[in-house]
Write a protein that holds these residues in place. Structure first.
Motif, short mmCIF file in Angstrom:
data_model
loop_
_atom_site.label_atom_id
_atom_site.label_comp_id
_atom_site.label_asym_id
_atom_site.label_seq_id
_atom_site.Cartn_x
_atom_site.Cartn_y
_atom_site.Cartn_z
N VAL B 8 0.98 -1.15 -0.36
CA VAL B 8 -0.36 0.35 0.10
C VAL B 8 0.55 1.34 0.54
N VAL B 9 0.71 2.20 -0.91
CA VAL B 9 1.76 3.28 -1.26
C VAL B 9 0.73 4.70 -1.31
N ASP B 10 0.71 5.42 0.07
CA ASP B 10 0.30 6.58 0.02
C ASP B 10 1.16 7.44 0.97
N ASP B 11 1.19 8.54 0.80
CA ASP B 11 1.80 9.31 1.81
C ASP B 11 0.57 9.94 2.98
N SER B 12 -0.32 9.37 3.24
CA SER B 12 -1.11 9.70 4.35
C SER B 12 -1.36 8.39 4.92
N ARG B 13 -0.71 8.42 6.28
CA ARG B 13 -1.03 7.34 6.95
C ARG B 13 -2.43 6.86 7.66
N VAL B 14 -3.07 7.62 7.66
CA VAL B 14 -4.71 7.83 7.46
C VAL B 14 -5.12 6.61 6.58
N VAL B 15 -4.61 6.96 5.43
CA VAL B 15 -5.14 6.28 4.22
C VAL B 15 -4.57 4.76 4.32
N ARG B 16 -3.08 5.06 4.33
CA ARG B 16 -2.61 3.54 4.24
C ARG B 16 -3.22 2.61 5.30
N LYS B 17 -3.82 3.40 6.85
CA LYS B 17 -4.30 2.42 7.38
C LYS B 17 -5.80 1.55 7.53
N VAL B 18 -6.26 2.48 6.50
CA VAL B 18 -7.91 2.28 6.46
C VAL B 18 -8.21 0.97 5.28
N MET B 105 -11.03 6.15 -7.60
CA MET B 105 -11.08 7.65 -7.05
C MET B 105 -11.43 7.35 -6.02
N LYS B 106 -10.55 7.94 -5.37
CA LYS B 106 -11.11 8.28 -3.79
C LYS B 106 -12.58 9.22 -3.86
N PRO B 107 -12.98 9.18 -2.98
CA PRO B 107 -13.17 8.49 -1.94
C PRO B 107 -13.37 6.79 -1.89
N PHE B 108 -12.93 6.06 -1.32
CA PHE B 108 -13.34 4.33 -1.71
C PHE B 108 -13.41 3.65 -0.44
N ASP B 109 -14.76 2.75 -1.01
CA ASP B 109 -14.57 1.85 -0.03
C ASP B 109 -14.37 0.21 0.14
N ASN B 110 -15.07 -0.48 1.15
CA ASN B 110 -14.55 -2.05 0.73
C ASN B 110 -15.34 -2.34 -0.83
N ASP B 111 -16.10 -2.26 -0.49
CA ASP B 111 -17.16 -3.06 -1.93
C ASP B 111 -16.12 -2.09 -3.45
N ILE B 112 -15.27 -1.26 -3.40
CA ILE B 112 -14.99 -0.34 -5.04
C ILE B 112 -13.96 -1.54 -4.88
N ILE B 113 -12.80 -1.73 -3.54
CA ILE B 113 -12.05 -2.24 -3.91
C ILE B 113 -11.68 -3.61 -4.12
N GLN B 114 -12.93 -4.30 -3.72
CA GLN B 114 -13.10 -5.65 -3.97
C GLN B 114 -13.10 -6.25 -5.00
N THR B 115 -14.20 -5.08 -5.23
CA THR B 115 -14.67 -4.65 -6.92
C THR B 115 -13.71 -4.87 -8.18
N LYS B 116 -12.91 -4.15 -7.63
CA LYS B 116 -11.09 -3.48 -8.72
C LYS B 116 -10.79 -5.04 -8.73
N PHE B 117 -10.83 -5.17 -6.99
CA PHE B 117 -9.31 -6.25 -7.32
C PHE B 117 -9.93 -7.93 -8.10
N MET B 118 -11.10 -8.26 -7.31
CA MET B 118 -11.47 -8.96 -8.35
C MET B 118 -11.24 -9.02 -10.11
N GLN B 119 -11.51 -7.75 -9.99
CA GLN B 119 -12.02 -7.65 -12.03
C GLN B 119 -10.01 -7.60 -12.13
N VAL B 120 -8.97 -7.41 -12.11
CA VAL B 120 -7.84 -7.75 -12.01
C VAL B 120 -7.35 -8.97 -12.24
#
Ligand SMILES: C[S@@+](CC[C@H](N)C(=O)[O-])C[C@H]1O[C@@H](n2cnc3c(N)ncnc32)[C@H](O)[C@@H]1O
Lengths: 269, 123
Positions: B8-18, B105-120
């Motif tokens: 996970v590459v992001d300069d925001s610690r909060v985003v990385r954590k989420v 595109m932020k903001p994201f949620d579980n659902d978006i991450i899950q479907t995008k990771f499924m697609q690839v």
């Protein structure tokens, strides 16, 4: 809410849209109908119930029916049916209709249009095989509001990120502020209209492929059977029916039989 | 099956954590980097199966990192999913041209991450 009011709304909804509500869903009725009451300058659901009983105001009844529909949908919803469409159903249809070169597809509870547009995009991806073909997609829904949104074809950033591969987003959409609009080229072969599945389906004509997903779940068994029988009459014997993940024809109707080892896909019997 | 890894590459610690929490729930073993250069180092050490990548970061941006990564590996692994507030078509096209597999595109949620990771094909 008074029990007799709950019962009255339930029978109204059952009759108008097929929706079946059990007593434990009273909260749903309240949360969805309060905005309707307010919009019509009524203080509460007692007033709304009274209005329904005393006036036959068609506009009001429509608002009530539409407010109770669940319009949840997404592009390429559940993924697999669209893979099946591309890899199994479309190739079969291209063979079967080679003489006519005409395919009609129905998205039978199209909500805000994502299902129909997903199909249009998949067809566009196969367009090298479709030169000279006429492909028609018809999307229908009971709710005028979602049909209007489907016709518009403009979606939020959130909506286009659910299920739609980004390559398709950049190919088939243009950006309008913070929204995404489907390309006019894709819209050209799609016709959205308001239509009730409890009505006479024959007015829509015949369809080679039918998507009727995530709507039968709201109906009781006899209504499911009636709608499925109606759909079967609008399909040739070599047509295909797609149902939603939680839906089946088994134990409900003999008019369709499952396509072996392809979950969610059915032939007319 | 061996557990898949995601950087996970992001300069925001909060985003990385989420993001990390969501990805771990999806079964990934996660590591983190706060800019493109740190991400390069991490990849040189051990190449993950997937990278969730922010665009704007100090030291080295996400797009710069991606271009270097694709030169380094000469291939289509690891899968790279951009996750950024840049939400215009020009940025998306630039990312795809540089070899991104998906784009959130932020903001994201579980659902978006899950479907995008499924697609690839990561899930
Ligand atoms: C959950 S959505 C399904 C959308 C899409 N087919 C899908 O699977 O994502 C259900 C839709 O069915 C519509 N609907 C409910 N009862 C209907 C009826 N009797 N006739 C036509 N449409 C109906 C609702 O308005 C709603 O938009």
């Amino acid at each position: 809410m008074k029990v007799e009011d709950f019962d009255m709304f339930c029978s109204l909804l059952k009759q108008r849209s097929g929706l079946v509500l059990t007593r434990d869903k009273a909260y749903l009725l309240e949360s969805r109908l309060m905005p309707v009451a307010r919009r019509n300058n009524m203080a509460d659901l007692d007033a709304l119930a009274l209005a329904v009983r005393t006036k036959r105001d068609e506009k009001l009844l429509e608002q009530i029916t539409e407010a109770m529909t669940t319009n949840e949908t997404s592009f390429m919803r559940d993924g697999r049916p669209f893979d099946l469409f591309k890899t199994v159903v479309l190739p079969k249809m291209l063979e079967a209709r080679a003489a006519k070169r005409h395919i009609r597809i129905w998205s039978a509870a199209s909500s805000t249009g994502q299902e129909a547009y997903s199909l249009a995009m998949l067809m566009e991806e196969e367009k090298h095989k479709l030169a000279g073909w006429r492909i028609e997609i018809v999307g229908t829904d009971l709710s005028a509001e979602v049909v209007e949104r489907a016709r518009l074809g403009v979606y939020t950033q959130f909506e286009v990120q659910r299920g739609l591969p980004v390559q398709m987003l950049v190919k088939y959409f243009t950006q309008q502020g913070d929204k995404w609009a489907i390309s006019p080229d894709l819209k050209r072969n799609i016709n959205f209209r308001v239509f009730n599945l409890l009505g006479d389906l024959s007015v829509l004509g015949q369809f080679d492929i039918v998507f009727c997903r995530n709507v039968l779940i709201y109906f009781d068994q006899p209504t499911k059977a009636q709608v499925l029988a109606g759909i079967a009459r609008q399909m040739p014997k070599d047509g295909y029916l797609f149902l939603g993940g939680a839906e089946t024809v088994l134990g409900i109707t003999e008019k369709f039989r499952p396509v072996e080892s392809q979950r969610g896909l059915y032939y007319p019997a | 099956m061996e557990q898949k890894t995601c950087l996970v590459v992001d300069d925001s610690r909060v985003v990385r954590k989420v993001a990390r929490k969501i990805l771990e729930e999806l079964g990934f073993a996660c590591s983190e980097a706060e800019d493109g250069l740190k991400a390069m180092e991490s990849c040189a050490n051990s190449m993950p199966d997937a990278i969730l990548l922010d665009w704007n970061m100090p030291v080295m941006s996400g797009i710069e990192f991606l271009r270097r990564l694709r030169k380094m590996t000469h291939g289509t692994t690891p899968k790279v999913v951009f996750c950024t507030t840049e939400n215009d078509i020009a940025h998306i096209q630039e990312a795809l041209a540089a070899g991104a597999d998906e784009y959130i595109m932020k903001p994201f949620d579980n659902d978006i991450i899950q479907t995008k990771f499924m697609q690839v094909g990561l899930l």
